[in-house]
Design a protein around this motif. Structure first.
Motif, short mmCIF file in Angstrom:
data_model
loop_
_atom_site.label_atom_id
_atom_site.label_comp_id
_atom_site.label_asym_id
_atom_site.label_seq_id
_atom_site.Cartn_x
_atom_site.Cartn_y
_atom_site.Cartn_z
N ASP A 11 1.20 -0.78 0.29
CA ASP A 11 -0.16 -0.43 0.09
C ASP A 11 1.33 1.01 0.16
O ASP A 11 1.75 1.66 0.90
N ASP A 12 0.37 2.13 -0.94
CA ASP A 12 1.85 3.87 -0.58
C ASP A 12 1.41 4.32 0.86
O ASP A 12 2.26 5.68 0.42
N GLU A 13 -0.05 4.45 1.00
CA GLU A 13 0.17 4.82 2.08
C GLU A 13 0.75 4.01 3.75
O GLU A 13 0.69 3.45 3.93
N LYS A 34 6.01 -0.29 -0.18
CA LYS A 34 4.64 1.34 -0.03
C LYS A 34 4.96 1.39 -2.06
O LYS A 34 4.38 2.35 -2.51
N SER A 35 5.09 0.66 -2.89
CA SER A 35 5.22 0.42 -4.32
C SER A 35 4.89 -0.99 -4.75
O SER A 35 5.27 -1.78 -3.97
N GLY A 36 4.23 -0.66 -5.65
CA GLY A 36 4.23 -1.99 -6.67
C GLY A 36 5.84 -2.59 -6.98
O GLY A 36 6.04 -3.54 -6.70
N GLN A 37 6.27 -1.83 -7.23
CA GLN A 37 8.14 -2.08 -7.80
C GLN A 37 8.56 -2.61 -6.68
O GLN A 37 9.66 -3.91 -6.40
N GLU A 38 8.38 -2.10 -5.21
CA GLU A 38 8.75 -2.12 -4.65
C GLU A 38 8.77 -3.42 -3.80
O GLU A 38 9.06 -5.13 -3.40
N MET A 60 2.55 1.91 -10.86
CA MET A 60 1.95 0.75 -11.28
C MET A 60 1.07 0.31 -9.81
O MET A 60 1.70 0.32 -8.96
N ASP A 61 0.24 0.28 -10.71
CA ASP A 61 -1.24 -0.05 -10.05
C ASP A 61 -0.94 -1.24 -9.73
O ASP A 61 -0.56 -2.21 -10.08
N GLY A 62 -2.34 -2.48 -8.58
CA GLY A 62 -2.82 -2.79 -8.29
C GLY A 62 -2.38 -3.98 -8.90
O GLY A 62 -2.72 -5.54 -9.03
N TYR A 63 -3.54 -4.05 -10.61
CA TYR A 63 -3.63 -4.85 -10.84
C TYR A 63 -2.70 -5.55 -11.98
O TYR A 63 -2.81 -6.57 -12.70
N GLU A 64 -1.65 -4.17 -12.55
CA GLU A 64 -0.63 -4.16 -13.13
C GLU A 64 0.67 -5.68 -12.15
O GLU A 64 1.00 -6.60 -12.33
N VAL A 65 0.67 -5.56 -10.76
CA VAL A 65 1.42 -5.85 -10.03
C VAL A 65 1.02 -7.32 -9.62
O VAL A 65 1.86 -8.37 -9.98
N CYS A 66 -0.98 -7.39 -10.06
CA CYS A 66 -0.90 -9.07 -9.54
C CYS A 66 -0.84 -9.33 -11.13
O CYS A 66 0.06 -11.06 -11.23
N ALA A 67 -1.22 -9.15 -12.19
CA ALA A 67 -0.91 -9.78 -13.70
C ALA A 67 1.26 -10.64 -13.54
O ALA A 67 1.02 -11.39 -14.10
N THR A 68 1.39 -9.48 -13.33
CA THR A 68 3.26 -9.72 -13.19
C THR A 68 3.72 -10.94 -11.96
O THR A 68 4.19 -11.78 -12.34
N LEU A 69 2.66 -10.94 -10.84
CA LEU A 69 2.79 -12.32 -10.13
C LEU A 69 2.18 -13.28 -11.13
O LEU A 69 2.51 -14.78 -10.59
N GLN A 70 1.25 -13.37 -11.42
CA GLN A 70 0.29 -14.56 -12.32
C GLN A 70 1.51 -15.32 -12.77
O GLN A 70 1.24 -16.18 -13.38
N ALA A 71 2.35 -14.41 -14.01
CA ALA A 71 2.83 -14.52 -15.30
C ALA A 71 4.60 -15.18 -14.65
O ALA A 71 5.21 -16.21 -15.26
N ASP A 72 4.44 -15.14 -13.25
CA ASP A 72 6.13 -15.14 -12.65
C ASP A 72 6.14 -17.00 -11.88
O ASP A 72 5.00 -16.77 -10.81
#
Length: 345
Positions: A11-13, A34-38, A60-72
């Motif tokens: 979460d960024d907050e 605190k960020s998707g890349q982190e 990098m929003d949560g949807y992009e993070v989720c897609a990246t995790l699912q691809a790895d």
């Protein structure tokens, strides 16, 4: 004493991170980003059993993070729960389509957070237990496929006089890297067994090119560059029912791609290169440099390590270089155990 499950909260907050800390700290080990890349960097270093993921984040929003995790493959099985103030059903559908397992609405309620997290972790444990049973039931099939790959590997040894114990060492280096970045046991074993097939395509390359002691001509190098695609065709595409063959084919095709996009045969760049190919690329080059070849003497270890550092973010993924250097004692043990005569210390 039972090991506590680990949750990554993204979460960024800072206030939201602190709230989740207060809700979950008594029951779980927690990590925060605190960020998707982190978050992605954190999971590459140490795996988590569940990710609580904010949707609305900058860059990098949560949807992009989720897609990246699912691809790895390293993170695909980790359950992801979105925590968001978004209430539109379209947003929820999008998250589920990307692979999330649940949603928690903001502002969060502690009882709801604990219940949803507990349920998904219980399902995650159940799924892993079922997968373990399936692996045991499939062991005979896996063994027969492994035997078939090993026969292909022996055929390649007759063709390529560079091989020797190269495929043994580099497969153990690949396994070492997989363990270093937190892969589960079965994935580490899989890459160890598939990695020796990386150069199977050299069966299709003329002997006078493979054994040439001097510098290759442009035409000869162009011929050598065909071996990844030849190898992938030899192994074939066997689909999800044969992960060993599928992985061996991917490795054969992608182990000469480079992090900066200057590799071959497809010029893939960064994380577009399958992670297995990125691992085998480093393992293969490290062993090639420290071994005697028809065209070169073995490099000393310190010169080879300087080369790996120099090629970080160019030829190799930086995280993999860092992990390899961190686990250098294990790597040198592999060198000693399966060393060819004349390998530099």
């Amino acid at each position: 004493m039972m090991t506590r499950q680990r949750i990554l909260v993204v979460d960024d907050e800072p206030a939201n991170l602190n709230l989740m800390r207060q809700i979950l700290k008594d029951d779980y080990d927690l990590a925060f980003a605190k960020s998707g890349q982190e978050a992605l960097r954190s999971l590459r270093v140490k795996a988590s059993d569940l990710v609580l993921l904010d949707v609305m984040m900058p860059d990098m929003d949560g949807y992009e993070v989720c897609a990246t995790l699912q691809a790895d493959p390293r993170t695909r099985a980790i359950p992801i729960i979105f925590c968001t103030a978004l209430s539109d059903s379209v947003d929820e559908v999008r998250g589920f389509d990307l692979g999330a397992v649940d949603y928690i609405a903001k502002p969060v309620r502690p009882a709801v957070v604990k219940a949803r997290v507990g349920t998904q972790l219980a399902l995650y444990d159940q799924n892993r237990a079922c997968e373990a049973q399936i692996r045991l039931a499939s062991q005979d099939i896996i063994s027969s496929r492994l035997h078939a790959l090993q026969m292909l590997g022996r055929a390649a040894e007759y063709k390529d006089n560079e091989t020797g114990l190269h495929v043994v060492r580099m497969s153990h280096y690949a396994e070492l890297l997989a363990r270093a970045i937190g892969w589960p046991e079965e994935e580490c074993e899989l890459i160890k067994h598939a990695a020796p097939m990386h150069d199977i395509g050299k069966i299709g390359i003329a002997d006078h090119i493979l054994s040439k002691p001097g510098r290759l001509t442009e035409d000869e190098f162009a011929e050598i560059k065909r071996h990844p695609e030849i190898g992938a065709r030899i192994i074939g595409e066997h689909g999800p029912t044969s992960p060993l063959f599928e992985l061996a084919s991917t490795i054969a095709l992608t182990h000469h791609e480079k992090w900066d996009g200057t590799g071959y045969p497809r010029g893939l760049k960064g994380e577009d290169i399958p992670i297995h190919g990125r691992i085998v690329a480093l393992a293969d080059v490290f062993d090639a440099l420290t071994s005697r070849r028809p065209y070169k003497e073995p490099w000393p270890l310190d010169k080879t390590l300087d080369f790996l550092r120099e090629q970080s973010a160019r030829h190799f993924e930086p995280v993999l270089v860092e992990q390899f250097l961190t686990h250098l004692p294990e790597a040198t043990e592999i060198m000693g155990r399966w060393g060819d005569p004349g390998v530099a210390e």
